[in-house]
Scaffold this active site. Structure first.
Site, PDB file in Angstrom:
ATOM      1  N   ASN A  24       0.863  -1.180   0.000  1.00 21.68           N
ATOM      2  CA  ASN A  24       0.000   0.000   0.000  1.00 21.68           C
ATOM      3  C   ASN A  24       0.907   1.240   0.000  1.00 21.68           C
ATOM      4  O   ASN A  24       1.721   1.419   0.919  1.00 21.68           O
ATOM      5  CB  ASN A  24      -0.892  -0.041   1.250  1.00 21.68           C
ATOM      6  CG  ASN A  24      -1.834   1.142   1.323  1.00 21.68           C
ATOM      7  OD1 ASN A  24      -1.397   2.273   1.115  1.00 21.68           O
ATOM      8  ND2 ASN A  24      -3.087   0.904   1.627  1.00 21.68           N
ATOM      9  N   ASP A  80      -0.067   4.466  -0.039  1.00 20.41           N
ATOM     10  CA  ASP A  80      -0.751   5.699   0.383  1.00 20.41           C
ATOM     11  C   ASP A  80       0.195   6.687   1.070  1.00 20.41           C
ATOM     12  O   ASP A  80       0.138   7.895   0.854  1.00 20.41           O
ATOM     13  CB  ASP A  80      -1.866   5.385   1.392  1.00 20.41           C
ATOM     14  CG  ASP A  80      -3.040   4.657   0.784  1.00 20.41           C
ATOM     15  OD1 ASP A  80      -3.061   4.479  -0.448  1.00 20.41           O
ATOM     16  OD2 ASP A  80      -3.938   4.260   1.549  1.00 20.41           O
ATOM     17  N   HIS A  81       1.057   6.144   1.946  1.00 17.56           N
ATOM     18  CA  HIS A  81       1.832   7.061   2.791  1.00 17.56           C
ATOM     19  C   HIS A  81       3.096   7.578   2.127  1.00 17.56           C
ATOM     20  O   HIS A  81       3.735   8.486   2.660  1.00 17.56           O
ATOM     21  CB  HIS A  81       2.048   6.452   4.171  1.00 17.56           C
ATOM     22  CG  HIS A  81       0.727   6.262   4.852  1.00 17.56           C
ATOM     23  ND1 HIS A  81      -0.125   7.326   5.087  1.00 17.56           N
ATOM     24  CD2 HIS A  81       0.068   5.151   5.235  1.00 17.56           C
ATOM     25  CE1 HIS A  81      -1.235   6.868   5.623  1.00 17.56           C
ATOM     26  NE2 HIS A  81      -1.154   5.555   5.727  1.00 17.56           N
ATOM     27  N   ARG A 104       4.649  18.564   1.334  1.00 12.92           N
ATOM     28  CA  ARG A 104       5.358  19.699   0.734  1.00 12.92           C
ATOM     29  C   ARG A 104       4.811  20.107  -0.627  1.00 12.92           C
ATOM     30  O   ARG A 104       5.360  21.000  -1.259  1.00 12.92           O
ATOM     31  CB  ARG A 104       6.841  19.328   0.557  1.00 12.92           C
ATOM     32  CG  ARG A 104       7.657  19.470   1.815  1.00 12.92           C
ATOM     33  CD  ARG A 104       7.823  20.944   2.147  1.00 12.92           C
ATOM     34  NE  ARG A 104       8.476  21.138   3.426  1.00 12.92           N
ATOM     35  CZ  ARG A 104       9.785  21.267   3.592  1.00 12.92           C
ATOM     36  NH1 ARG A 104      10.594  21.202   2.560  1.00 12.92           N
ATOM     37  NH2 ARG A 104      10.276  21.465   4.777  1.00 12.92           N
ATOM     38  N   HIS A 150      -5.566   3.771  -1.696  1.00 13.12           N
ATOM     39  CA  HIS A 150      -6.898   4.193  -1.255  1.00 13.12           C
ATOM     40  C   HIS A 150      -7.115   5.642  -1.687  1.00 13.12           C
ATOM     41  O   HIS A 150      -6.443   6.551  -1.198  1.00 13.12           O
ATOM     42  CB  HIS A 150      -6.956   4.065   0.284  1.00 13.12           C
ATOM     43  CG  HIS A 150      -8.286   4.399   0.884  1.00 13.12           C
ATOM     44  ND1 HIS A 150      -8.527   4.289   2.239  1.00 13.12           N
ATOM     45  CD2 HIS A 150      -9.446   4.828   0.349  1.00 13.12           C
ATOM     46  CE1 HIS A 150      -9.783   4.634   2.497  1.00 13.12           C
ATOM     47  NE2 HIS A 150     -10.353   4.982   1.369  1.00 13.12           N
ATOM     48  N   ARG A 194      -9.134   8.482  -1.132  1.00 18.80           N
ATOM     49  CA  ARG A 194     -10.132   8.935  -0.159  1.00 18.80           C
ATOM     50  C   ARG A 194     -10.915  10.113  -0.717  1.00 18.80           C
ATOM     51  O   ARG A 194     -10.431  10.843  -1.586  1.00 18.80           O
ATOM     52  CB  ARG A 194      -9.451   9.338   1.150  1.00 18.80           C
ATOM     53  CG  ARG A 194      -8.757   8.181   1.857  1.00 18.80           C
ATOM     54  CD  ARG A 194      -8.216   8.620   3.197  1.00 18.80           C
ATOM     55  NE  ARG A 194      -9.276   8.753   4.172  1.00 18.80           N
ATOM     56  CZ  ARG A 194      -9.530   7.894   5.148  1.00 18.80           C
ATOM     57  NH1 ARG A 194      -8.773   6.826   5.305  1.00 18.80           N
ATOM     58  NH2 ARG A 194     -10.514   8.100   5.984  1.00 18.80           N
ATOM     59  N   ARG A 223      -6.542  13.022   0.721  1.00 19.70           N
ATOM     60  CA  ARG A 223      -5.480  13.454   1.630  1.00 19.70           C
ATOM     61  C   ARG A 223      -4.119  12.840   1.290  1.00 19.70           C
ATOM     62  O   ARG A 223      -3.092  13.389   1.644  1.00 19.70           O
ATOM     63  CB  ARG A 223      -5.842  13.151   3.088  1.00 19.70           C
ATOM     64  CG  ARG A 223      -5.819  11.688   3.418  1.00 19.70           C
ATOM     65  CD  ARG A 223      -6.076  11.443   4.883  1.00 19.70           C
ATOM     66  NE  ARG A 223      -7.444  11.720   5.261  1.00 19.70           N
ATOM     67  CZ  ARG A 223      -8.035  11.178   6.327  1.00 19.70           C
ATOM     68  NH1 ARG A 223      -7.345  10.396   7.127  1.00 19.70           N
ATOM     69  NH2 ARG A 223      -9.284  11.434   6.627  1.00 19.70           N
ATOM     70  N   HIS A 224      -4.116  11.683   0.650  1.00 14.79           N
ATOM     71  CA  HIS A 224      -2.812  11.140   0.208  1.00 14.79           C
ATOM     72  C   HIS A 224      -2.854  10.828  -1.302  1.00 14.79           C
ATOM     73  O   HIS A 224      -2.378  11.612  -2.100  1.00 14.79           O
ATOM     74  CB  HIS A 224      -2.328   9.958   1.074  1.00 14.79           C
ATOM     75  CG  HIS A 224      -3.363   8.995   1.567  1.00 14.79           C
ATOM     76  ND1 HIS A 224      -4.189   8.297   0.747  1.00 14.79           N
ATOM     77  CD2 HIS A 224      -3.675   8.598   2.842  1.00 14.79           C
ATOM     78  CE1 HIS A 224      -4.969   7.510   1.468  1.00 14.79           C
ATOM     79  NE2 HIS A 224      -4.695   7.679   2.757  1.00 14.79           N
ATOM     80  N   GLU A 284      -8.599   0.651  -3.292  1.00 12.57           N
ATOM     81  CA  GLU A 284      -9.445   0.733  -2.096  1.00 12.57           C
ATOM     82  C   GLU A 284     -10.345   1.946  -2.210  1.00 12.57           C
ATOM     83  O   GLU A 284      -9.869   3.051  -2.504  1.00 12.57           O
ATOM     84  CB  GLU A 284      -8.586   0.916  -0.847  1.00 12.57           C
ATOM     85  CG  GLU A 284      -7.859  -0.305  -0.416  1.00 12.57           C
ATOM     86  CD  GLU A 284      -7.054  -0.032   0.840  1.00 12.57           C
ATOM     87  OE1 GLU A 284      -7.241   1.018   1.481  1.00 12.57           O
ATOM     88  OE2 GLU A 284      -6.214  -0.863   1.166  1.00 12.57           O
ATOM     89  N   THR A 287      -8.339   3.800   8.233  1.00 15.09           N
ATOM     90  CA  THR A 287      -9.578   3.017   8.171  1.00 15.09           C
ATOM     91  C   THR A 287      -9.723   2.264   9.489  1.00 15.09           C
ATOM     92  O   THR A 287      -9.032   1.285   9.727  1.00 15.09           O
ATOM     93  CB  THR A 287      -9.512   2.043   6.974  1.00 15.09           C
ATOM     94  OG1 THR A 287      -9.097   2.783   5.832  1.00 15.09           O
ATOM     95  CG2 THR A 287     -10.872   1.427   6.705  1.00 15.09           C
ATOM     96  N   GLU A 292     -11.262  -9.155   2.798  1.00 13.91           N
ATOM     97  CA  GLU A 292      -9.995  -8.832   3.455  1.00 13.91           C
ATOM     98  C   GLU A 292     -10.298  -8.679   4.933  1.00 13.91           C
ATOM     99  O   GLU A 292     -11.103  -7.821   5.326  1.00 13.91           O
ATOM    100  CB  GLU A 292      -9.389  -7.548   2.878  1.00 13.91           C
ATOM    101  CG  GLU A 292      -8.059  -7.218   3.567  1.00 13.91           C
ATOM    102  CD  GLU A 292      -7.253  -6.128   2.894  1.00 13.91           C
ATOM    103  OE1 GLU A 292      -7.296  -6.031   1.644  1.00 13.91           O
ATOM    104  OE2 GLU A 292      -6.567  -5.386   3.614  1.00 13.91           O
ATOM    105  N   HIS A 333      -3.835  -4.467   7.668  1.00 11.72           N
ATOM    106  CA  HIS A 333      -3.927  -3.302   8.537  1.00 11.72           C
ATOM    107  C   HIS A 333      -3.053  -3.487   9.782  1.00 11.72           C
ATOM    108  O   HIS A 333      -3.250  -4.415  10.552  1.00 11.72           O
ATOM    109  CB  HIS A 333      -5.353  -2.965   8.982  1.00 11.72           C
ATOM    110  CG  HIS A 333      -5.490  -1.506   9.325  1.00 11.72           C
ATOM    111  ND1 HIS A 333      -5.893  -0.567   8.412  1.00 11.72           N
ATOM    112  CD2 HIS A 333      -5.195  -0.834  10.446  1.00 11.72           C
ATOM    113  CE1 HIS A 333      -5.885   0.626   8.972  1.00 11.72           C
ATOM    114  NE2 HIS A 333      -5.455   0.490  10.206  1.00 11.72           N
ATOM    115  N   GLY A 334      -2.103  -2.583   9.929  1.00  9.06           N
ATOM    116  CA  GLY A 334      -1.264  -2.563  11.133  1.00  9.06           C
ATOM    117  C   GLY A 334      -0.219  -3.669  11.192  1.00  9.06           C
ATOM    118  O   GLY A 334       0.369  -3.901  12.250  1.00  9.06           O
ATOM    119  N   GLY A 384       1.121  -1.379   4.318  1.00 11.29           N
ATOM    120  CA  GLY A 384       1.575  -0.086   3.842  1.00 11.29           C
ATOM    121  C   GLY A 384       2.391   0.707   4.831  1.00 11.29           C
ATOM    122  O   GLY A 384       3.602   0.853   4.690  1.00 11.29           O
TER     123      GLY A 384
END
Ligand code: PXP
Length: 250
Positions: free
Chosen positions: A14, A16-17, A25, A50, A52, A56-57, A77, A108, A158, A196-197, A218
């Site tokens: 993932n 996203d980050h 920036r 994802h 959103r 935001r990302h 996603e 999420t 999932e 997740h996590g 991710g």
């Protein structure tokens, strides 16, 4: 001797980050599409992102480039909204994972309430499936949600591993729930993924669940990449997944 099944557990990265860091920036660096290319060369089997509602990302252009430029299956996603439905049908990614989305959440936070929203979700799942998209439902390992996912027509679930990943003394209980959920989901004919996590310390017990076919990871991988590089973090995660599968199958 049982058949080794280590090769059957895919890693979806993932990205996203990577986009979160870029957006801090503005501009184009670091590029989530470059991260996906690098993850592929390191052994990732798929890329997840994802889009959103608040962008935001990941942004619309990232999703399009991930689909067009990266030689990996894209798992898109999305929340079950009309805007995302239109984007998915135009994009035609390999897979769509339907996730709940609340504007104020940091990530999420819970699984999708498929049982509570069956009437709204079923036509969307059918439309996506009919368009040739593999649809998964991001749900808690709860029999009601698994049965509802089948009723909605989704071929994949999932399992949300967030409660397991965040648990302290209840981790064994959360793990048992996931093991049981994976067993039930597979017996209902669903392909089972999880995510997740997940990180180096907690991935082994999840990777050892024999019904799982894919993990989507991710935040930890992108964070670890700051210290060791993305290539090394993807390779290390894949090695831990493979070792856990081999040990479980021995
Ligand atoms: N799977 C789903 C459905 C998610 O929503 C997320 C988080 O975006 C992940 C997997 C990856 O979670 P993490 O970033 O904690 O590894």
């Amino acid at each position: 001797m049982k058949q080794p099944h280590s090769n059957l557990l895919r890693l979806g990265i993932n990205v996203d980050h990577v986009a979160t860091l870029r957006n801090a920036r503005g501009g184009s660096h670091p590029d989530p599409v470059s991260a996906a290319h690098m993850a592929r060369l390191a052994g990732a089997d798929g890329v997840t992102a994802h889009l959103r509602e608040d962008r935001r990302h990941i942004r619309d252009d990232d999703i399009r480039r991930l689909k067009d430029e990266v030689a990996l299956p894209l798992n898109f996603e999305m929340a079950a909204t009309d805007e995302m439905r239109r984007i998915a049908l135009a994009l035609k990614p390999h897979a769509v994972c339907l996730v709940p989305e609340r504007r104020e959440e940091r990530t999420t936070e819970g699984g999708l309430d498929v049982a509570g929203q069956l009437a709204q979700l079923t036509p969307l799942v059918h439309e996506l499936v009919d368009a040739g998209i593999r649809v998964s439902m991001f749900v808690a390992a709860d029999p009601r949600q698994l049965e509802a996912s089948v009723a909605a027509g989704a071929p994949v679930v999932e399992l949300h591993t967030g409660s397991y990943a965040e648990a302290d003394e209840t981790q064994a209980v959360e793990l048992a729930r996931l093991i049981e959920g994976a067993r039930l989901a597979a017996s209902l004919g669903l392909e089972v993924h999880a995510g997740h996590g997940l990180n180096y310390d907690n991935v082994g017990a999840i990777a050892a669940i024999p019904q799982l076919r894919e993990l989507n990871i991710g935040h930890f991988l992108v964070g670890a990449a700051l210290f060791e590089g993305l290539d090394a973090s993807v390779r290390q995660m894949k090695a831990l997944m493979r070792a856990a599968r081999e040990q479980a199958a021995a």
